[in-house]
Scaffold this motif. Structure first.
Motif, short mmCIF file in Angstrom:
data_model
loop_
_atom_site.label_atom_id
_atom_site.label_comp_id
_atom_site.label_asym_id
_atom_site.label_seq_id
_atom_site.Cartn_x
_atom_site.Cartn_y
_atom_site.Cartn_z
N ILE A 132 -14.73 -4.85 10.86
CA ILE A 132 -14.66 -4.11 12.12
C ILE A 132 -13.82 -4.89 13.14
CG2 ILE A 132 -16.03 -3.27 14.07
CD1 ILE A 132 -18.25 -2.62 12.08
N ARG A 133 -13.98 -6.19 13.20
CA ARG A 133 -13.15 -7.00 14.11
C ARG A 133 -11.68 -6.89 13.76
NH1 ARG A 133 -17.41 -10.61 12.75
NH2 ARG A 133 -18.98 -10.75 14.41
N ASN A 134 -11.38 -6.83 12.47
CA ASN A 134 -9.99 -6.67 12.04
C ASN A 134 -9.43 -5.32 12.49
OD1 ASN A 134 -8.49 -5.50 9.11
ND2 ASN A 134 -7.50 -7.03 10.38
N LEU A 135 -10.21 -4.26 12.30
CA LEU A 135 -9.74 -2.94 12.72
C LEU A 135 -9.59 -2.85 14.24
CD1 LEU A 135 -11.92 -0.68 10.36
CD2 LEU A 135 -9.51 -1.30 10.09
N VAL B 240 -6.55 -5.92 7.11
CA VAL B 240 -5.28 -5.20 7.16
C VAL B 240 -4.39 -5.81 8.23
CG1 VAL B 240 -4.24 -2.92 7.41
CG2 VAL B 240 -6.55 -3.13 6.47
N SER B 241 -3.08 -5.85 7.96
CA SER B 241 -2.11 -6.40 8.91
C SER B 241 -2.12 -5.58 10.19
CB SER B 241 -0.71 -6.43 8.30
OG SER B 241 -0.38 -5.17 7.73
N VAL B 242 -1.87 -6.23 11.33
CA VAL B 242 -2.07 -5.62 12.64
C VAL B 242 -1.16 -4.42 12.90
CG1 VAL B 242 -2.96 -7.73 13.69
CG2 VAL B 242 -0.50 -7.30 13.70
N ASP B 243 0.02 -4.37 12.30
CA ASP B 243 0.94 -3.26 12.54
C ASP B 243 0.92 -2.24 11.42
OD1 ASP B 243 2.01 -4.96 10.69
OD2 ASP B 243 4.02 -5.03 11.55
N ALA B 244 -0.10 -2.27 10.56
CA ALA B 244 -0.14 -1.39 9.38
C ALA B 244 -0.13 0.08 9.77
CB ALA B 244 -1.38 -1.71 8.54
N LEU B 245 -0.90 0.46 10.78
CA LEU B 245 -0.98 1.87 11.16
C LEU B 245 0.30 2.35 11.83
CD1 LEU B 245 -4.65 2.15 12.48
CD2 LEU B 245 -3.75 2.68 10.22
N LEU B 246 0.94 1.50 12.60
CA LEU B 246 2.22 1.89 13.22
C LEU B 246 3.29 2.12 12.16
CD1 LEU B 246 2.53 -0.42 16.37
CD2 LEU B 246 2.17 2.07 16.31
N ALA C 245 -2.73 -5.72 2.80
CA ALA C 245 -4.19 -5.77 2.75
C ALA C 245 -4.59 -7.02 1.99
CB ALA C 245 -4.76 -4.53 2.07
N ILE C 246 -5.38 -7.88 2.62
CA ILE C 246 -5.78 -9.15 2.02
C ILE C 246 -7.24 -9.09 1.60
CG2 ILE C 246 -6.03 -11.64 2.40
CD1 ILE C 246 -3.78 -11.49 4.41
N GLU C 247 -7.48 -9.34 0.32
CA GLU C 247 -8.84 -9.33 -0.22
C GLU C 247 -9.56 -10.62 0.13
OE1 GLU C 247 -12.17 -8.26 -1.54
OE2 GLU C 247 -10.58 -6.84 -2.05
#
Length: 668
Positions: free
Chosen positions: A75-78, A155-161, A257-259
């Motif tokens: 959740i903190r990552n999202l 997930v990387s911070v700009d993934a959704l953009l 995406a990092i496991e």
């Protein structure tokens, strides 16, 4: 016959070389000559812009099952993703969690750094599996884009953009990213995922992304169609079913995406079994993607995932054929030597896991063990044994003590004391590893060599009597501190189809009228046991071990015979065994009582590698002789068994030692 074997071997070798060498080379050459220019993306830097209103609304769906250890970090990552808060929401779907996943998710969502994120925690009391959650929740989402993500992946911070920029192309229906491991458990796993990532990026250049990884991928909500309830690899079937209906799937290496979780060797083996089963399933269900109208996608699917699904079979044919023909033609000697060397390296690294092996050895071992796991997974799918639940939720047929333990143990006839008194550690680690390796290798070899016998036996059974060729029956398998494993053994049918309709479950006799003519031959030669090699590959049985008993008889035997249940404590039942090659079939309680000594003697041998190995060879030799000479040979060649003294009982490392079960007497 040899010409046919040579033709199958050559064809298998050609396809293997194409899949592992020529196809990757073609992808690399195509990608190099046709470089892809990724569309640029302007970062928002977490500040509202006029372009925000043009971005699609996104919901990140996180299916979770007992993810208390990682859900907070997820959740903190999202919360730090660079995307407008009013265009993003998160749904945490807790699928019958038995831990604090939901409570932790709600608490973290209320923290100051996450409060801007719209988080919805949905709890389901019954565990239904990830696929059931997806089918139930996705149609309810009113957002334009659905992002599916594992709870253990960051997930990387700009993934959704970046994904939103790719969705500006109306033909794009699926966007995939790159999967990376934070900590691999070995060089083999790291190399494997590195290779798969490069291959997927190059496939994306040729015809679009071939599948996705469940850690993180996105798709247009309007293109979603519910998946079949038994779908195994949902992260492949879901995006490729969208492609099959005309949309494109693209892969963008900038989306990462990092496991977080580090898999154990056992978890990795089980995962590869499931992937292999899913590969075979998706080849059958998405075969329309091989049609030429799909262009590069058809080429990549057929050459990559398609061939990968049948690679275990191709390897088996190539290895067996090369070994059979190596002495006749030198061209087959090289594959035979390579196969033998690879198997030798794998066995050595497995027996001495703590050794300082070079990375090359680790990688070879990972590949070979992976193909063994893939073969087992394919067999499990063909036999209907591979499900679609959560990876850690299924216990492979075991009955857990935490859920209705009293009823399960009472039904199988195992008392709580008998199930928990002993300890599984009596088996030497080297014996455990070597025994399983021999089981898998021998089962694969025997299934290949006896395939003509299967065909002849099936034909004879069908001509001799009505009913199915195979006979499946519930038996008691391995027992432990917290489980009693129930298995279904597979045998050639040797009795009439209605054998127990009148008499019920009874012991067989020498002149049993229920046995058919063909069944009598199969029983005397022990060929009716051959299909149990599939149980061996599934890890339910071993080639050598105690006989698995029917639950109907188990309760009576355990009540009448001291330490009967303990004979399978930590030990897999076997197709043949020390008792079977010395006393034949069971006809009464006294037969079982005599066999009990042999079963426990075999369990004692498992603690000493050299003693076990000598005994194993003896059992194999006597089994072969009995199959040739018939069961009458046993009466003429008995084998004396030394019964341990009381002093030996006291130092015995196995569960039936003195004092291991309170209130029970030692065998006399």
């Amino acid at each position: 016959m040899m010409t046919l074997v040579a033709g199958m071997t050559v064809a298998s070798l050609v396809l293997l070389v194409y899949h592992h060498a020529i196809y990757p080379a073609l992808l690399w050459a195509w990608a190099r000559r046709h470089p892809v220019t990724l569309p640029s993306v302007s970062p928002r830097r977490y500040r509202p812009t006029d372009a925000d209103r043009l971005l699609p609304s996104v919901v990140v769906l996180v299916p979770a099952f007992n993810e208390a250890a990682v859900i907070g970090d997820k959740i903190r990552n999202l919360a730090v993703l660079d995307y407008p808060a009013e265009r993003l929401r998160v749904v945490i779907a807790c699928d019958g969690c038995g831990d604090e996943t939901a409570a932790i998710a709600r608490a973290v969502a209320e923290q100051p750094e996450c409060r801007h994120l719209r988080v919805e925690v949905r709890e389901f009391s019954v565990n239904r599996g990830k696929l059931a959650l997806i089918n139930a929740l996705v149609p309810e989402m009113g957002d334009e884009v659905i992002a599916l993500s594992d709870a253990s992946a960051l997930v990387s911070v700009d993934a959704l953009l970046i994904a939103a920029r790719r969705f500006t192309d109306p033909q794009v229906g699926v966007v995939c990213g790159t999967y990376r491991l934070l900590r691999a458990f070995g060089a083999g796993e790291a190399a494997y995922w590195g290779y798969q990532t490069k291959l997927r990026d190059q496939e994306s250049v040729v015809g679009g992304a071939i599948g996705a990884h469940g850690a993180f991928y996105l798709f247009r909500a309007r293109l979603f169609r519910s998946l079949a309830a038994d779908t195994i690899n949902d992260d492949f079937v879901l995006p490729m079913s969208i492609v099959a209906h005309g949309a494109r799937a693209v892969s963008d290496p900038r989306i990462v995406a990092i496991e977080l979780e580090r898999a154990t060797a056992e978890q990795d083996r089980r995962r590869r079994q499931r992937i292999a089963a899913g590969n075979l399933q998706q080849l059958l269900r998405l075969r329309q993607l091989i049609h030429p109208r799909f262009g590069g996608t058809a080429f990549a699917f057929a050459s990559g995932k398609g061939l990968r699904a049948i690679t275990p079979l191709l390897l088996l044919l190539a290895v067996v054929g090369s070994l059979a023909l190596a002495g006749q033609a030198m061209v087959f000697a090289a594959p035979a030597v390579v196969a033998a060397a690879a198997c030798g390296v794998t066995v050595a690294s497995t027996l001495w896991p703590g050794g300082r092996w070079p990375r090359t050895v680790d990688r070879i071992s990972y590949v070979v063990s992976g193909y063994v796991a893939a073969f087992v997974g394919s067999c499990r799918y063909l036999l209907g044994r591979e499900g679609c639940g959560w990876g850690g939720a299924r216990r492979h047929g075991s009955v857990s003590l935490t859920a209705s333990a009293g009823q399960a143990l009472a039904w199988t006839g195992v008392s709580m004391g008998a199930a928990t008194a002993g300890r599984v550690g009596h088996i030497h680690p080297c014996v455990r590893i070597l025994k399983r390796t021999i089981d898998v290798a021998a089962a694969i070899t025997l299934l290949t060599l006896t395939s003509p016998v299967f065909a002849l036996a099936a034909l004879a059974i069908k001509l001799d009597s009505k009913g199915p060729v195979f006979f499946r029956q519930l038996r008691i398998g391995e027992c432990g501190h917290d489980h009693v494993r129930l298995i279904r053994i597979i045998k050639f049918r040797s009795m009439r189809e209605d054998a127990e309709s009148m008499s019920g479950a009874v012991w067989a006799s020498d002149d049993d009228p229920r046995v058919t003519r063909v069944g009598n031959i199969l029983r005397r030669s022990r060929l009716d046991e051959l299909p149990q090699l599939l149980n061996v590959l599934r890890g339910e049985m071993s080639l050598i071990g105690p006989r698995p008993e029917r639950p109907t008889f188990h309760h009576t035997l355990n009540s009448s015979l001291p330490f009967y249940a303990e004979r399978l404590f930590g030990v897999l039942p076997g197709i043949t065994g020390f008792a079977q090659v010395n006393l034949g079939s069971d006809h009464c309680l006294d037969d079982v009582r005599r066999k009990l000594f042999y079963d426990h003697a075999y369990a004692m041998a498992l603690s000493r590698p050299l003693v076990w190995l000598r005994l194993e060879l003896l059992i194999v030799a006597r089994t072969v002789v009995i199959m040739i000479a018939g069961p009458g040979w046993l009466a003429e060649h008995p084998l004396c068994l030394h019964v341990p003294s009381v002093a030996e009982h006291e130092t015995s490392p196995i569960p039936w030692a003195a004092g291991s079960c309170t209130g029970r007497r030692s065998p006399d």
